[in-house]
Design a protein around this motif. Structure first.
Motif, PDB file in Angstrom:
ATOM      1  N   LYS A  24      50.194  36.214 -58.208  1.00 54.42           N
ATOM      2  CA  LYS A  24      50.684  36.203 -56.997  1.00 54.42           C
ATOM      3  C   LYS A  24      50.161  35.120 -56.119  1.00 54.42           C
ATOM      4  N   LEU A  25      51.355  34.290 -55.706  1.00 53.58           N
ATOM      5  CA  LEU A  25      51.032  33.330 -54.902  1.00 53.58           C
ATOM      6  C   LEU A  25      50.871  33.404 -53.424  1.00 53.58           C
ATOM      7  N   GLY A  26      52.098  34.168 -53.038  1.00 52.58           N
ATOM      8  CA  GLY A  26      52.316  34.411 -51.676  1.00 52.58           C
ATOM      9  C   GLY A  26      53.707  34.831 -51.362  1.00 52.58           C
ATOM     10  N   THR A  27      54.106  34.783 -50.148  1.00 54.65           N
ATOM     11  CA  THR A  27      55.421  35.471 -49.701  1.00 54.65           C
ATOM     12  C   THR A  27      56.360  34.557 -48.939  1.00 54.65           C
ATOM     13  N   LEU A  28      57.267  34.475 -49.603  1.00 53.83           N
ATOM     14  CA  LEU A  28      58.418  33.610 -48.854  1.00 53.83           C
ATOM     15  C   LEU A  28      59.597  34.722 -48.117  1.00 53.83           C
ATOM     16  N   SER A  29      60.245  33.890 -46.894  1.00 55.31           N
ATOM     17  CA  SER A  29      61.123  34.994 -46.425  1.00 55.31           C
ATOM     18  C   SER A  29      62.058  33.984 -45.458  1.00 55.31           C
ATOM     19  N   MET A  30      63.357  34.668 -45.463  1.00 61.09           N
ATOM     20  CA  MET A  30      64.386  34.126 -44.620  1.00 61.09           C
ATOM     21  C   MET A  30      64.893  35.267 -43.800  1.00 61.09           C
ATOM     22  N   SER A  31      65.100  35.111 -42.514  1.00 61.74           N
ATOM     23  CA  SER A  31      65.573  35.860 -41.431  1.00 61.74           C
ATOM     24  C   SER A  31      66.278  35.082 -40.505  1.00 61.74           C
ATOM     25  N   GLN A  32      67.438  35.731 -40.271  1.00 58.92           N
ATOM     26  CA  GLN A  32      68.481  34.849 -39.386  1.00 58.92           C
ATOM     27  C   GLN A  32      68.718  33.579 -39.878  1.00 58.92           C
ATOM     28  N   ALA A  33      68.627  33.292 -40.925  1.00 54.45           N
ATOM     29  CA  ALA A  33      68.858  31.795 -41.177  1.00 54.45           C
ATOM     30  C   ALA A  33      67.763  30.522 -40.974  1.00 54.45           C
ATOM     31  N   ARG A  34      66.516  31.424 -40.885  1.00 53.74           N
ATOM     32  CA  ARG A  34      65.185  30.564 -40.690  1.00 53.74           C
ATOM     33  C   ARG A  34      64.357  31.100 -41.898  1.00 53.74           C
ATOM     34  N   PHE A  35      63.978  30.006 -42.493  1.00 52.51           N
ATOM     35  CA  PHE A  35      63.055  30.256 -43.688  1.00 52.51           C
ATOM     36  C   PHE A  35      61.427  30.174 -43.361  1.00 52.51           C
ATOM     37  N   GLU A  36      60.731  31.064 -43.954  1.00 54.22           N
ATOM     38  CA  GLU A  36      59.341  31.250 -43.474  1.00 54.22           C
ATOM     39  C   GLU A  36      58.469  31.311 -44.536  1.00 54.22           C
ATOM     40  N   LEU A  37      57.326  30.849 -44.698  1.00 56.18           N
ATOM     41  CA  LEU A  37      56.252  30.703 -45.720  1.00 56.18           C
ATOM     42  C   LEU A  37      55.164  31.733 -45.076  1.00 56.18           C
ATOM     43  N   ASN A  38      55.011  32.783 -45.499  1.00 52.54           N
ATOM     44  CA  ASN A  38      54.070  33.772 -44.880  1.00 52.54           C
ATOM     45  C   ASN A  38      52.718  33.887 -45.864  1.00 52.54           C
ATOM     46  N   GLN A  39      51.636  33.262 -45.277  1.00 52.59           N
ATOM     47  CA  GLN A  39      50.396  33.605 -46.008  1.00 52.59           C
ATOM     48  C   GLN A  39      50.590  32.975 -47.474  1.00 52.59           C
ATOM     49  N   PHE A  40      51.376  31.745 -47.413  1.00 55.05           N
ATOM     50  CA  PHE A  40      51.677  30.945 -48.522  1.00 55.05           C
ATOM     51  C   PHE A  40      50.658  29.876 -48.671  1.00 55.05           C
ATOM     52  N   PRO A  41      49.841  29.844 -49.773  1.00 55.62           N
ATOM     53  CA  PRO A  41      48.830  28.370 -49.828  1.00 55.62           C
ATOM     54  C   PRO A  41      49.422  27.198 -50.176  1.00 55.62           C
ATOM     55  N   VAL A  42      48.769  26.342 -49.743  1.00 54.61           N
ATOM     56  CA  VAL A  42      49.273  24.817 -50.180  1.00 54.61           C
ATOM     57  C   VAL A  42      49.106  25.002 -51.913  1.00 54.61           C
ATOM     58  N   HIS A  43      50.404  24.608 -52.799  1.00 55.63           N
ATOM     59  CA  HIS A  43      50.299  24.737 -54.325  1.00 55.63           C
ATOM     60  C   HIS A  43      51.066  23.495 -54.634  1.00 55.63           C
ATOM     61  N   GLU A  44      50.859  23.078 -55.756  1.00 59.65           N
ATOM     62  CA  GLU A  44      51.548  21.948 -56.425  1.00 59.65           C
ATOM     63  C   GLU A  44      53.041  22.241 -56.314  1.00 59.65           C
TER      64      GLU A  44
END
Length: 120
Positions: free
Chosen positions: A79-99
Motif C-alpha cells: 500500500k502506497l497511499g490514498t487518492l480521492s476525487m470529490s466535487q471534481a477536485r483531485f486530492e492526494l491524501n497521505q500519499f508519499p512522494v514516489h517515482e
C-alpha cells in the motif's frame, strides 16, 4: 403482540435523487487501485460522479520467510497511499512522494474520465 399491517401508498412518494455507492478494483501496469465511487442522479439529469476514493498499491520486492527459515525476496503489492476525487477536485491524501506518483495519478484520472464518457 399483534402486528399492524402497514397501510401506505408508495406511489405517492417522490424521490429527488438516486445515489449509488459502488466498490471497484482495477490494476494497471503502474499499480492496483481499490476503492468506492459515489454516483448521483437527479430526475431527468445525467449521472454525476460526486466522490471517488482509491487505496493505491504498487508492486515492490519484499522480504518474506522462505524454506529453511531463510528470507527470500518476493514481489508483492504494498500500500502506497490514498487518492480521492470529490466535487471534481483531485486530492492526494497521505500519499508519499514516489517515482510512480504522476503515473498513478494519471491512471486514477483516466478511470474517472472513462466513467464520465460512459455516462454521456
Amino acid at each position: 403482540m399483534a402486528t399492524k399491517a402497514a397501510i401506505f401508498d408508495l406511489a405517492s412518494v417522490k424521490y429527488s435523487k438516486e445515489t449509488q455507492i459502488l466498490d471497484y478494483r482495477f490494476e494497471t501496469v503502474n499499480g492496483m487501485f481499490e476503492g468506492q465511487i459515489t454516483i448521483v442522479q437527479q430526475p431527468e439529469q445525467v449521472k454525476q460522479i460526486t466522490h471517488c476514493t482509491a487505496e493505491v498499491s504498487v508492486k515492490e520486492m519484499v522480504q518474506v520467510p522462505g524454506t529453511d527459515n531463510t528470507p527470500t525476496m518476493q514481489e508483492q503489492y504494498v500500500k502506497l497511499g490514498t487518492l480521492s476525487m470529490s466535487q471534481a477536485r483531485f486530492e492526494l491524501n497521505q500519499f508519499p512522494v514516489h517515482e510512480k506518483t504522476p503515473a498513478l495519478l494519471g491512471d486514477f484520472q483516466n478511470y474517472i474520465f472513462a466513467l464520465t464518457k460512459q455516462s454521456e
